[in-house]
Motif scaffolding. Structure first.
Motif, PDB file in Angstrom:
ATOM      1  N   MET A   1      69.766  46.885  22.326  1.00  0.00           N
ATOM      2  CA  MET A   1      69.421  48.083  21.596  1.00  0.00           C
ATOM      3  C   MET A   1      69.735  49.296  22.476  1.00  0.00           C
ATOM      4  SD  MET A   1      65.779  49.300  19.950  1.00  0.00           S
ATOM      5  CE  MET A   1      65.274  47.653  19.743  1.00  0.00           C
ATOM      6  N   ASN A   2      70.564  50.222  21.959  1.00  0.00           N
ATOM      7  CA  ASN A   2      70.940  51.432  22.695  1.00  0.00           C
ATOM      8  C   ASN A   2      69.919  52.536  22.464  1.00  0.00           C
ATOM      9  OD1 ASN A   2      73.231  50.247  23.677  1.00  0.00           O
ATOM     10  ND2 ASN A   2      74.590  51.118  22.127  1.00  0.00           N
ATOM     11  N   THR A   3      69.732  53.341  23.520  1.00  0.00           N
ATOM     12  CA  THR A   3      68.836  54.488  23.404  1.00  0.00           C
ATOM     13  C   THR A   3      69.584  55.759  23.783  1.00  0.00           C
ATOM     14  OG1 THR A   3      68.053  54.183  25.672  1.00  0.00           O
ATOM     15  CG2 THR A   3      66.758  53.135  23.933  1.00  0.00           C
ATOM     16  N   CYS A   4      69.097  56.865  23.283  1.00  0.00           N
ATOM     17  CA  CYS A   4      69.689  58.181  23.554  1.00  0.00           C
ATOM     18  C   CYS A   4      69.609  58.466  25.056  1.00  0.00           C
ATOM     19  CB  CYS A   4      68.930  59.255  22.762  1.00  0.00           C
ATOM     20  SG  CYS A   4      69.500  60.940  23.072  1.00  0.00           S
ATOM     21  N   GLN A   5      70.715  58.914  25.630  1.00  0.00           N
ATOM     22  CA  GLN A   5      70.752  59.198  27.068  1.00  0.00           C
ATOM     23  C   GLN A   5      69.911  60.412  27.437  1.00  0.00           C
ATOM     24  OE1 GLN A   5      74.737  59.373  28.641  1.00  0.00           O
ATOM     25  NE2 GLN A   5      75.241  57.330  27.933  1.00  0.00           N
ATOM     26  N   GLU A   6      69.564  61.228  26.477  1.00  0.00           N
ATOM     27  CA  GLU A   6      68.757  62.420  26.758  1.00  0.00           C
ATOM     28  C   GLU A   6      67.269  62.172  26.514  1.00  0.00           C
ATOM     29  OE1 GLU A   6      67.481  66.272  27.718  1.00  0.00           O
ATOM     30  OE2 GLU A   6      69.232  65.130  28.295  1.00  0.00           O
ATOM     31  N   CYS A   7      66.917  61.746  25.321  1.00  0.00           N
ATOM     32  CA  CYS A   7      65.487  61.653  24.979  1.00  0.00           C
ATOM     33  C   CYS A   7      64.950  60.225  24.951  1.00  0.00           C
ATOM     34  CB  CYS A   7      65.223  62.337  23.635  1.00  0.00           C
ATOM     35  SG  CYS A   7      65.884  61.434  22.220  1.00  0.00           S
ATOM     36  N   GLY A   8      65.828  59.220  24.951  1.00  0.00           N
ATOM     37  CA  GLY A   8      65.388  57.833  24.993  1.00  0.00           C
ATOM     38  C   GLY A   8      65.064  57.211  23.648  1.00  0.00           C
ATOM     39  N   SER A   9      65.250  57.945  22.560  1.00  0.00           N
ATOM     40  CA  SER A   9      64.949  57.363  21.248  1.00  0.00           C
ATOM     41  C   SER A   9      66.007  56.321  20.867  1.00  0.00           C
ATOM     42  CB  SER A   9      64.846  58.462  20.182  1.00  0.00           C
ATOM     43  OG  SER A   9      66.096  59.084  20.003  1.00  0.00           O
ATOM     44  N   VAL A  10      65.633  55.403  19.999  1.00  0.00           N
ATOM     45  CA  VAL A  10      66.525  54.335  19.572  1.00  0.00           C
ATOM     46  C   VAL A  10      67.666  54.926  18.738  1.00  0.00           C
ATOM     47  CG1 VAL A  10      66.690  52.216  18.208  1.00  0.00           C
ATOM     48  CG2 VAL A  10      64.669  52.641  19.607  1.00  0.00           C
ATOM     49  N   LEU A  11      68.899  54.452  19.033  1.00  0.00           N
ATOM     50  CA  LEU A  11      70.073  54.955  18.321  1.00  0.00           C
ATOM     51  C   LEU A  11      70.392  54.068  17.130  1.00  0.00           C
ATOM     52  CD1 LEU A  11      72.375  55.816  21.353  1.00  0.00           C
ATOM     53  CD2 LEU A  11      71.001  57.379  19.980  1.00  0.00           C
ATOM     54  N   VAL A  12      70.735  54.710  16.037  1.00  0.00           N
ATOM     55  CA  VAL A  12      71.133  54.009  14.822  1.00  0.00           C
ATOM     56  C   VAL A  12      72.552  54.458  14.502  1.00  0.00           C
ATOM     57  CG1 VAL A  12      70.631  53.676  12.382  1.00  0.00           C
ATOM     58  CG2 VAL A  12      68.757  54.024  14.003  1.00  0.00           C
ATOM     59  N   GLY A  13      73.425  53.497  14.200  1.00  0.00           N
ATOM     60  CA  GLY A  13      74.792  53.860  13.847  1.00  0.00           C
ATOM     61  C   GLY A  13      75.785  53.107  14.695  1.00  0.00           C
ATOM     62  N   ARG A  14      76.840  53.777  15.104  1.00  0.00           N
ATOM     63  CA  ARG A  14      77.924  53.152  15.857  1.00  0.00           C
ATOM     64  C   ARG A  14      77.421  52.508  17.152  1.00  0.00           C
ATOM     65  NH1 ARG A  14      82.646  57.537  16.297  1.00  0.00           N
ATOM     66  NH2 ARG A  14      82.831  56.345  18.206  1.00  0.00           N
ATOM     67  N   ALA A  15      78.098  51.429  17.540  1.00  0.00           N
ATOM     68  CA  ALA A  15      77.701  50.690  18.735  1.00  0.00           C
ATOM     69  C   ALA A  15      77.917  51.503  20.017  1.00  0.00           C
ATOM     70  CB  ALA A  15      78.479  49.381  18.815  1.00  0.00           C
ATOM     71  N   ASP A  16      78.888  52.426  19.995  1.00  0.00           N
ATOM     72  CA  ASP A  16      79.182  53.207  21.202  1.00  0.00           C
ATOM     73  C   ASP A  16      78.497  54.580  21.212  1.00  0.00           C
ATOM     74  OD1 ASP A  16      80.701  54.304  19.179  1.00  0.00           O
ATOM     75  OD2 ASP A  16      82.507  54.529  20.396  1.00  0.00           O
ATOM     76  N   LYS A  18      75.954  57.468  22.029  1.00  0.00           N
ATOM     77  CA  LYS A  18      75.199  57.733  23.249  1.00  0.00           C
ATOM     78  C   LYS A  18      74.015  58.672  23.039  1.00  0.00           C
ATOM     79  CE  LYS A  18      79.232  57.212  26.216  1.00  0.00           C
ATOM     80  NZ  LYS A  18      80.098  57.866  27.189  1.00  0.00           N
ATOM     81  N   PHE A  19      74.063  59.475  21.972  1.00  0.00           N
ATOM     82  CA  PHE A  19      73.022  60.466  21.739  1.00  0.00           C
ATOM     83  C   PHE A  19      72.553  60.415  20.292  1.00  0.00           C
ATOM     84  CE2 PHE A  19      75.912  62.050  24.997  1.00  0.00           C
ATOM     85  CZ  PHE A  19      75.038  62.224  26.057  1.00  0.00           C
ATOM     86  N   CYS A  20      71.291  60.775  20.072  1.00  0.00           N
ATOM     87  CA  CYS A  20      70.739  60.721  18.721  1.00  0.00           C
ATOM     88  C   CYS A  20      71.094  61.966  17.906  1.00  0.00           C
ATOM     89  CB  CYS A  20      69.219  60.549  18.775  1.00  0.00           C
ATOM     90  SG  CYS A  20      68.351  61.925  19.550  1.00  0.00           S
ATOM     91  N   SER A  21      71.467  63.064  18.584  1.00  0.00           N
ATOM     92  CA  SER A  21      71.777  64.308  17.870  1.00  0.00           C
ATOM     93  C   SER A  21      72.675  65.185  18.729  1.00  0.00           C
ATOM     94  CB  SER A  21      70.485  65.074  17.555  1.00  0.00           C
ATOM     95  OG  SER A  21      69.895  65.546  18.761  1.00  0.00           O
ATOM     96  N   ASP A  22      73.255  66.205  18.087  1.00  0.00           N
ATOM     97  CA  ASP A  22      74.052  67.188  18.827  1.00  0.00           C
ATOM     98  C   ASP A  22      73.189  67.928  19.840  1.00  0.00           C
ATOM     99  OD1 ASP A  22      76.434  66.588  17.571  1.00  0.00           O
ATOM    100  OD2 ASP A  22      76.212  68.149  16.041  1.00  0.00           O
ATOM    101  N   MET A  23      71.932  68.184  19.483  1.00  0.00           N
ATOM    102  CA  MET A  23      71.025  68.874  20.386  1.00  0.00           C
ATOM    103  C   MET A  23      70.832  68.070  21.685  1.00  0.00           C
ATOM    104  SD  MET A  23      67.293  70.521  19.638  1.00  0.00           S
ATOM    105  CE  MET A  23      66.320  69.040  19.783  1.00  0.00           C
ATOM    106  N   ASN A  29      74.588  67.385  28.514  1.00  0.00           N
ATOM    107  CA  ASN A  29      75.774  67.943  29.171  1.00  0.00           C
ATOM    108  C   ASN A  29      75.467  69.248  29.900  1.00  0.00           C
ATOM    109  OD1 ASN A  29      77.776  65.953  28.665  1.00  0.00           O
ATOM    110  ND2 ASN A  29      77.769  66.572  26.521  1.00  0.00           N
ATOM    111  N   ASN A  30      74.573  70.063  29.351  1.00  0.00           N
ATOM    112  CA  ASN A  30      74.184  71.292  30.039  1.00  0.00           C
ATOM    113  C   ASN A  30      73.504  70.984  31.367  1.00  0.00           C
ATOM    114  OD1 ASN A  30      75.258  72.955  28.090  1.00  0.00           O
ATOM    115  ND2 ASN A  30      73.318  73.261  27.031  1.00  0.00           N
ATOM    116  N   LYS A  31      72.624  69.992  31.390  1.00  0.00           N
ATOM    117  CA  LYS A  31      71.968  69.592  32.638  1.00  0.00           C
ATOM    118  C   LYS A  31      72.981  69.041  33.630  1.00  0.00           C
ATOM    119  CE  LYS A  31      67.683  68.134  30.552  1.00  0.00           C
ATOM    120  NZ  LYS A  31      66.882  66.960  30.242  1.00  0.00           N
TER     121      LYS A  31
END
Length: 116
Positions: A1-16, A18-23, A29-31
């Protein structure tokens, strides 16, 4: 199960994915780039400050000043945008369209580039 690299929430959708939202993608990337951006921003700010100092001290095409005057105004001698060597071997250091040449006894000649 993949999680968002920023907030850690579970990702739904494509296998690759990396993030749950544009935000989250933008925040990550800003950090990641903030140190690099700070260096560039600080360098550009000092170059602009150097140019303003040279412009203030050289209202015409040429002017003379001292190292003490430049230092007192916050000029940073380590930053420049280009150098030009004359036929006699003198080196002019340029900050965009203003250049300076070190003379004897801590005096400097400031010139405005006429090449536009």
């Amino acid at each position: 199960m993949n999680t968002c690299q920023e907030c850690g929430s579970v990702l739904v959708g494509r296998a690759d994915k990396k993030f749950c939202s544009d935000m989250c993608r933008n925040a990550y990337n800003n950090k990641l780039n903030s140190d690099t951006y700070n260096v560039v921003r600080n360098t550009n700010n000092q170059l602009r400050r150097n140019r303003r100092i040279l412009e203030e001290l050289c209202p015409e095409d040429k002017a003379k000043t001292t190292r003490n005057t430049l230092n007192a105004k916050g000029f940073d001698f380590t930053l420049m945008t280009s150098q030009r060597v004359t036929q006699k071997g003198s080196v002019y250091y340029f900050v965009y369209d203003y250049g300076y040449l070190e003379l004897d006894n801590d005096f400097f000649l400031i010139v405005k580039d006429s090449r536009g």
